[in-house]
Design a protein around this motif. Structure first.
Motif, mmCIF file in Angstrom:
data_model
loop_
_atom_site.group_PDB
_atom_site.id
_atom_site.type_symbol
_atom_site.label_atom_id
_atom_site.label_comp_id
_atom_site.label_asym_id
_atom_site.label_seq_id
_atom_site.Cartn_x
_atom_site.Cartn_y
_atom_site.Cartn_z
ATOM 1 N N PRO A 132 0.832 -1.209 0.000
ATOM 2 C CA PRO A 132 0.000 0.000 0.000
ATOM 3 C C PRO A 132 0.864 1.256 0.000
ATOM 4 C CG PRO A 132 0.162 -0.838 2.223
ATOM 5 C CD PRO A 132 0.893 -1.819 1.338
ATOM 6 N N GLY A 133 0.255 2.376 -0.335
ATOM 7 C CA GLY A 133 1.003 3.627 -0.340
ATOM 8 C C GLY A 133 0.086 4.817 -0.117
ATOM 9 N N ALA A 134 0.700 5.975 0.114
ATOM 10 C CA ALA A 134 -0.070 7.191 0.344
ATOM 11 C C ALA A 134 0.777 8.410 0.028
ATOM 12 C CB ALA A 134 -0.550 7.264 1.792
ATOM 13 N N ASN A 135 0.112 9.470 -0.404
ATOM 14 C CA ASN A 135 0.725 10.791 -0.545
ATOM 15 C C ASN A 135 0.010 11.699 0.448
ATOM 16 O OD1 ASN A 135 2.511 10.709 -3.167
ATOM 17 N ND2 ASN A 135 0.648 9.588 -3.654
ATOM 18 N N ILE A 136 0.719 12.110 1.489
ATOM 19 C CA ILE A 136 0.090 12.824 2.595
ATOM 20 C C ILE A 136 0.695 14.211 2.738
ATOM 21 C CG2 ILE A 136 -0.385 12.810 5.075
ATOM 22 C CD1 ILE A 136 -0.193 9.766 4.977
ATOM 23 N N GLY A 137 -0.158 15.217 2.690
ATOM 24 C CA GLY A 137 0.266 16.590 2.923
ATOM 25 C C GLY A 137 -0.367 17.125 4.185
ATOM 26 N N TRP A 138 -0.202 18.432 4.439
ATOM 27 C CA TRP A 138 -0.780 19.019 5.637
ATOM 28 C C TRP A 138 -2.299 19.099 5.536
ATOM 29 C CZ3 TRP A 138 2.568 18.266 8.984
ATOM 30 C CH2 TRP A 138 3.913 18.624 8.843
ATOM 31 N N GLU A 139 -2.839 19.286 4.331
ATOM 32 C CA GLU A 139 -4.280 19.466 4.170
ATOM 33 C C GLU A 139 -4.972 18.302 3.479
ATOM 34 O OE1 GLU A 139 -4.182 23.188 1.999
ATOM 35 O OE2 GLU A 139 -4.853 24.269 3.774
ATOM 36 N N TYR A 140 -4.289 17.657 2.549
ATOM 37 C CA TYR A 140 -4.921 16.618 1.751
ATOM 38 C C TYR A 140 -4.085 15.347 1.780
ATOM 39 C CZ TYR A 140 -7.144 20.834 -0.030
ATOM 40 O OH TYR A 140 -7.795 22.034 -0.126
ATOM 41 N N ALA A 141 -4.747 14.222 1.513
ATOM 42 C CA ALA A 141 -4.052 12.935 1.467
ATOM 43 C C ALA A 141 -4.689 12.062 0.395
ATOM 44 C CB ALA A 141 -4.112 12.249 2.826
ATOM 45 N N LEU A 142 -3.867 11.339 -0.327
ATOM 46 C CA LEU A 142 -4.327 10.429 -1.361
ATOM 47 C C LEU A 142 -3.703 9.058 -1.101
ATOM 48 C CD1 LEU A 142 -4.642 11.037 -5.134
ATOM 49 C CD2 LEU A 142 -3.223 9.130 -4.368
ATOM 50 N N PHE A 143 -4.527 8.017 -1.143
ATOM 51 C CA PHE A 143 -4.058 6.673 -0.816
ATOM 52 C C PHE A 143 -4.194 5.773 -2.034
ATOM 53 C CE2 PHE A 143 -5.258 8.874 2.944
ATOM 54 C CZ PHE A 143 -4.336 8.499 3.897
ATOM 55 N N GLU A 144 -3.131 5.061 -2.343
ATOM 56 C CA GLU A 144 -3.094 4.220 -3.537
ATOM 57 C C GLU A 144 -1.988 3.185 -3.375
ATOM 58 O OE1 GLU A 144 -1.959 6.567 -6.897
ATOM 59 O OE2 GLU A 144 -0.279 7.504 -5.850
ATOM 60 N N PRO A 145 -2.027 2.102 -4.162
ATOM 61 C CA PRO A 145 -0.929 1.138 -4.105
ATOM 62 C C PRO A 145 0.398 1.791 -4.490
ATOM 63 C CG PRO A 145 -2.817 0.205 -5.239
ATOM 64 C CD PRO A 145 -3.109 1.665 -5.052
ATOM 65 N N VAL A 146 1.486 1.195 -4.029
ATOM 66 C CA VAL A 146 2.818 1.657 -4.449
ATOM 67 C C VAL A 146 2.855 1.685 -5.969
ATOM 68 C CG1 VAL A 146 5.252 1.000 -4.557
ATOM 69 C CG2 VAL A 146 4.033 0.910 -2.381
ATOM 70 N N HIS A 147 3.488 2.725 -6.522
ATOM 71 C CA HIS A 147 3.464 2.938 -7.969
ATOM 72 C C HIS A 147 3.951 1.715 -8.742
ATOM 73 C CE1 HIS A 147 7.791 3.378 -7.564
ATOM 74 N NE2 HIS A 147 7.551 4.194 -6.562
ATOM 75 N N GLY A 148 3.403 1.593 -9.938
ATOM 76 C CA GLY A 148 3.745 0.460 -10.797
ATOM 77 C C GLY A 148 2.526 0.091 -11.613
ATOM 78 N N SER A 149 2.727 -0.533 -12.749
ATOM 79 C CA SER A 149 1.603 -0.935 -13.581
ATOM 80 C C SER A 149 1.895 -2.313 -14.179
ATOM 81 C CB SER A 149 1.355 0.082 -14.699
ATOM 82 O OG SER A 149 2.475 0.141 -15.564
ATOM 83 N N ALA A 150 0.845 -2.954 -14.611
ATOM 84 C CA ALA A 150 0.987 -4.279 -15.229
ATOM 85 C C ALA A 150 0.113 -4.323 -16.472
ATOM 86 C CB ALA A 150 0.591 -5.373 -14.239
ATOM 87 N N PRO A 151 0.509 -3.627 -17.549
ATOM 88 C CA PRO A 151 -0.321 -3.560 -18.751
ATOM 89 C C PRO A 151 -0.581 -4.923 -19.381
ATOM 90 C CG PRO A 151 1.884 -2.684 -19.172
ATOM 91 C CD PRO A 151 1.764 -2.866 -17.696
ATOM 92 N N ASP A 152 0.264 -5.901 -19.098
ATOM 93 C CA ASP A 152 0.081 -7.224 -19.688
ATOM 94 C C ASP A 152 -1.141 -7.955 -19.140
ATOM 95 O OD1 ASP A 152 1.680 -7.187 -17.306
ATOM 96 O OD2 ASP A 152 2.062 -9.325 -17.575
ATOM 97 N N ILE A 153 -1.628 -7.546 -17.955
ATOM 98 C CA ILE A 153 -2.819 -8.203 -17.404
ATOM 99 C C ILE A 153 -3.998 -7.239 -17.286
ATOM 100 C CG2 ILE A 153 -1.501 -9.948 -16.144
ATOM 101 C CD1 ILE A 153 -1.988 -8.316 -13.590
#
Length: 224
Positions: A132-153
């Motif tokens: 898991p992952g997150a981008n957290i600032g003082w006012e806003y936060a966004l949560f998403e899996p650690v970066h990466g992609s799998a276009p083959d699937i």
């Protein structure tokens, strides 16, 4: 393995240019940006009962960029006497993270090193589908899996949804719903420990929906 990897996004590396027969990259690291991520990491450690923050750097080589990061981190760490401060050069840190990941608690890294080591940590626990992952600032936060992609699937229903589910658990914790976050994490641990439902990246044959249904079923069972 339970390691938290904190990286600084505000000082984004790099500024690049090209001269006649070479490429030149400028690596900016500011006191302001470093101070923010250091305080965030130590505040997180204090709130969550973490024992140590380890700063990764190459200040022995990059004295004016990594040197600022290390110096600022060490200065800020003095305000947190209840949390141990440790500094380690990146090459040693990478080796020790692979050979003995349980020796670490919270990793504090400049942007580029955090980019690399977050994927290394994902590899240690089963791949990007588990991290898991997150981008957290003082006012806003966004949560998403650690970066990466799998276009083959893409579109095949084969991706591991656990990284997204655990990112949702981080979101719940961030907004104060600690009990709900603990329930989600407990469900993930239980489903994985049983071994009956595993996506292909974990050596199984289950699809995205199969794993999602297993997790939802376990969350409902725990919540009763």
């Amino acid at each position: 393995m339970d390691v938290r990897c904190e990286r600084c996004d505000t000082d984004y590396e790099f500024d690049e240019s090209k001269v006649t027969d070479a490429g030149v990259t400028v690596k900016p690291i500011s006191v302001w940006g470093t101070r923010r991520i250091v305080r965030f990491a130590f505040d997180y450690a204090r709130r969550n009962g973490r024992r140590r923050v380890t700063v990764g750097h190459k200040a022995n080589i990059m004295r004016f960029s990594d040197g600022i990061f290390l110096f600022t981190a060490a200065a800020e760490a003095k305000s947190y006497p209840d949390v141990e401060f440790e500094e380690m050069q990146m090459d040693e840190l990478a080796m020790r993270l692979v050979t003995n990941p349980n020796a670490f608690d919270v990793l504090l890294l400049p942007n580029l090193y955090g980019d690399i080591l977050s994927d290394l940590c994902a590899g240690l626990v089963g791949g990007l589908g588990m991290a898991p992952g997150a981008n957290i600032g003082w006012e806003y936060a966004l949560f998403e899996p650690v970066h990466g992609s799998a276009p083959d699937i893409a579109g095949k229903g084969a991706a591991n949804p656990i990284a997204m589910v655990l990112s949702a658990a981080m979101l719940l914790e961030h907004v104060g719903e600690r009990a709900a976050a603990a329930t989600v994490r407990a469900a993930v641990r239980t489903v994985l420990s049983r071994g009956g439902v595993r996506t292909r990246d974990l050596g199984g044959t289950a699809g995205t929906d199969d794993m999602a249904r297993a997790l939802c079923s376990e969350i409902e069972r725990i919540s009763v």
